[in-house]
Write a protein that holds these residues in place. Structure first.
Motif, PDB file in Angstrom:
ATOM      1  N   VAL A 239      26.512 101.633  54.301  1.00 52.31           N
ATOM      2  CA  VAL A 239      25.804 102.751  54.982  1.00 52.31           C
ATOM      3  C   VAL A 239      24.314 102.877  54.584  1.00 52.31           C
ATOM      4  O   VAL A 239      23.539 103.553  55.378  1.00 52.31           O
ATOM      5  CB  VAL A 239      26.211 104.222  54.419  1.00 52.31           C
ATOM      6  CG1 VAL A 239      25.924 104.668  53.099  1.00 52.31           C
ATOM      7  CG2 VAL A 239      26.047 105.268  55.353  1.00 52.31           C
ATOM      8  N   LYS A 245      20.045 105.456  57.674  1.00 55.63           N
ATOM      9  CA  LYS A 245      19.866 106.690  58.688  1.00 55.63           C
ATOM     10  C   LYS A 245      21.018 107.579  58.767  1.00 55.63           C
ATOM     11  O   LYS A 245      20.891 108.858  58.835  1.00 55.63           O
ATOM     12  CB  LYS A 245      19.407 106.363  60.090  1.00 55.63           C
ATOM     13  CG  LYS A 245      18.155 105.622  60.257  1.00 55.63           C
ATOM     14  CD  LYS A 245      17.028 106.530  60.589  1.00 55.63           C
ATOM     15  CE  LYS A 245      15.641 105.763  60.681  1.00 55.63           C
ATOM     16  NZ  LYS A 245      14.409 106.334  60.071  1.00 55.63           N
ATOM     17  N   ASN A 246      22.097 106.641  58.467  1.00 47.70           N
ATOM     18  CA  ASN A 246      23.384 107.599  58.516  1.00 47.70           C
ATOM     19  C   ASN A 246      24.001 108.182  57.009  1.00 47.70           C
ATOM     20  O   ASN A 246      25.100 108.705  57.171  1.00 47.70           O
ATOM     21  CB  ASN A 246      24.636 106.902  59.243  1.00 47.70           C
ATOM     22  CG  ASN A 246      24.070 106.626  60.720  1.00 47.70           C
ATOM     23  OD1 ASN A 246      23.540 107.358  61.266  1.00 47.70           O
ATOM     24  ND2 ASN A 246      24.258 105.582  61.283  1.00 47.70           N
ATOM     25  N   SER A 248      24.481 110.291  54.016  1.00 47.15           N
ATOM     26  CA  SER A 248      24.245 111.576  53.720  1.00 47.15           C
ATOM     27  C   SER A 248      23.219 111.856  52.420  1.00 47.15           C
ATOM     28  O   SER A 248      22.905 110.930  51.789  1.00 47.15           O
ATOM     29  CB  SER A 248      25.636 112.533  53.221  1.00 47.15           C
ATOM     30  OG  SER A 248      25.871 111.924  51.872  1.00 47.15           O
TER      31      SER A 248
END
Length: 438
Positions: A239, A245-246, A248
């Motif tokens: 991720v 960017k994605n 959390s």
């Protein structure tokens, strides 16, 4: 270990380490005060008069409970003022250097910031590493720390960039000698802005050339020890690819913490400054608020997100920060060093970059400090409130930084600008905080 490879020539043996964690939007003094003070201590604390209690006799505020098992290493320091720094929404470089920063101008950077001063005392290949989640940026960007007056540092703005740069000699040895990423940053408009002063073109170019030469020298050393660095290489989840960017916010923080710990264990640096958020940092994935994109600025103005009151979301943000501090403490306690562990030689400081509330005025700047057994300061296991600004015995951010420097081999008489109110009242305000000196 790699740590000692770099420490040995200076005859300092095991280095001391310092981690500065800057948060935005204030730490309100009541949020970090103890809930179960005795009546007399509570009265002193509320009147902002000097008080000192042992933490082991008290319960920590809810958001600090993740550090319960490390209370003996904790200091909660209240009452330091930071009016000589920039307050309200942002301090930029000034909270690290105790000067007025006049917004974010280079000409206002008055001195080498405290983190670079400490890095000079404990040399390492990178000297100083700056990490930042400010403004949701990615890549290599302008930082807040300053290696010299009128000079701004660069920082790594996402975990992947930090890992790729810090462990480049392991990940990409052939790219190390050209160092294209750093070169392109220094030559970019952003980089020129960072290092340059109008009309000082020649000096600006020289600074760039020096930076690149220093980077090449460092890279030669790193290639020599890349074998020992490899075992500290942090793993990042997919991720985090391409700037993450994605990911959390808690995922990003955890990954950056892994990179930070890897860099310390590998001996790449002894000083890290980590801007864990600013008003422009998008906050996603907070427990109890997973689907919202929370804005720190509206939160500071008491706006609720997802039906959760602002104070509770602010607490949740602080808990996510404390989780990172706890991970650093736990992981460093697992690494043997000298007669103890790496944590014994480490100090972590968590503090609001802008003063005591969302629109900070700098009359107070609470500090949470986690310090190992060999730290040259006598602070651990205590809640310490110093007398309030404008009173005899009051201490400023400058006194605290002077204490850090004096305790670690820099005899400076006073670090930072003086406080105007203390000067006006002719109250003593230079030098270290004597009761904290080991």
């Amino acid at each position: 270990s790699a740590n000692l490879l770099f420490a040995a020539p200076n005859g300092i043996g095991v280095p001391k380490r310092f981690i500065f964690i800057r948060k935005s939007s204030g730490i309100r003094p009541t949020e970090i005060a103890l809930r179960d003070f005795s009546d007399s201590d509570k009265a002193l604390d509320e009147k902002k008069q000097a008080v000192e209690v042992d933490l082991d006799k008290h319960e920590l505020p809810t958001w600090l409970r993740g550090l319960d098992s490390h209370k003996e290493h904790m200091t909660i320091m209240q009452g330091l003022s930071a009016k000589m720094s920039e307050n309200v929404h942002w301090s930029f470089s000034s909270v690290m250097g105790c000067f007025k920063s006049n917004r974010n101008s280079l000409s206002a950077i008055k001195r080498t910031t405290i983190d670079f001063e400490l890095a000079n005392l404990f040399p390492s290949p990178f000297g100083h590493v700056e990490l930042s989640f400010a403004g949701g940026r990615t890549g290599i960007v302008a930082g807040y720390s300053a290696p010299a007056p009128h000079t701004r540092n660069y920082c790594y703005a996402d975990p992947e960039s930090a890992r790729n740069e810090l462990f480049k000699s392991v990940l990409n040895p052939e790219a190390v000698n050209s160092d294209n990423d750093m070169l392109s940053f220094l030559q970019s408009r952003e980089g020129l802005k960072v290092s340059g002063i109008k009309g000082h073109e020649k000096r600006r170019q020289q600074t760039h050339i020096d930076s690149i030469e220093a980077i090449r020298e460092r890279n030669k050393k790193l290639i020599e020890i890349s074998g020992s660095l490899a075992k500290h290489l942090p793993e990042l989840a997919p991720v985090h690819a391409n700037g993450g960017k994605n990911a959390s916010t808690p995922e990003k923080q955890a990954a950056m913490t892994d990179v930070l710990i890897g860099a310390l264990k590998a001996g790449l640096t002894n000083v890290v400054t980590y801007t864990i958020d600013d008003l422009g940092t998008p906050i996603t994935g907070l427990p109890g608020n997973e689907t919202d994109r929370v804005g720190i600025h509206p939160l500071g103005h008491d706006e609720a997100f997802g039906g959760v009151p602002a104070w509770k979301t602010r607490e949740q943000i602080r808990i996510s920060h404390v989780n990172q501090i706890n991970t650093i403490v736990e992981k460093l306690k697992q690494v043997p060093e000298g007669k103890g562990t790496m944590f014994d030689n480490t100090m972590i400081m968590y503090f609001p970059e802008n003063g005591e509330t969302h629109h900070g005025v700098g009359s107070e700047s609470p500090f949470l400090i986690m310090a190992g057994n060999n730290c040259n300061l006598n602070t651990s296991g205590r809640y310490v409130r110093l007398p309030f600004l404008g009173n005899e015995g009051h201490k400023t951010l400058g006194n605290w930084y002077t204490t850090l420097l004096n305790a670690h081999g820099n005899p400076i008489a006073h670090y930072g600008d003086l406080d105007l109110e203390m000067s006006r009242k002719k109250l003593h305000q230079t030098g270290p905080i004597k009761q904290l000196m080991g």
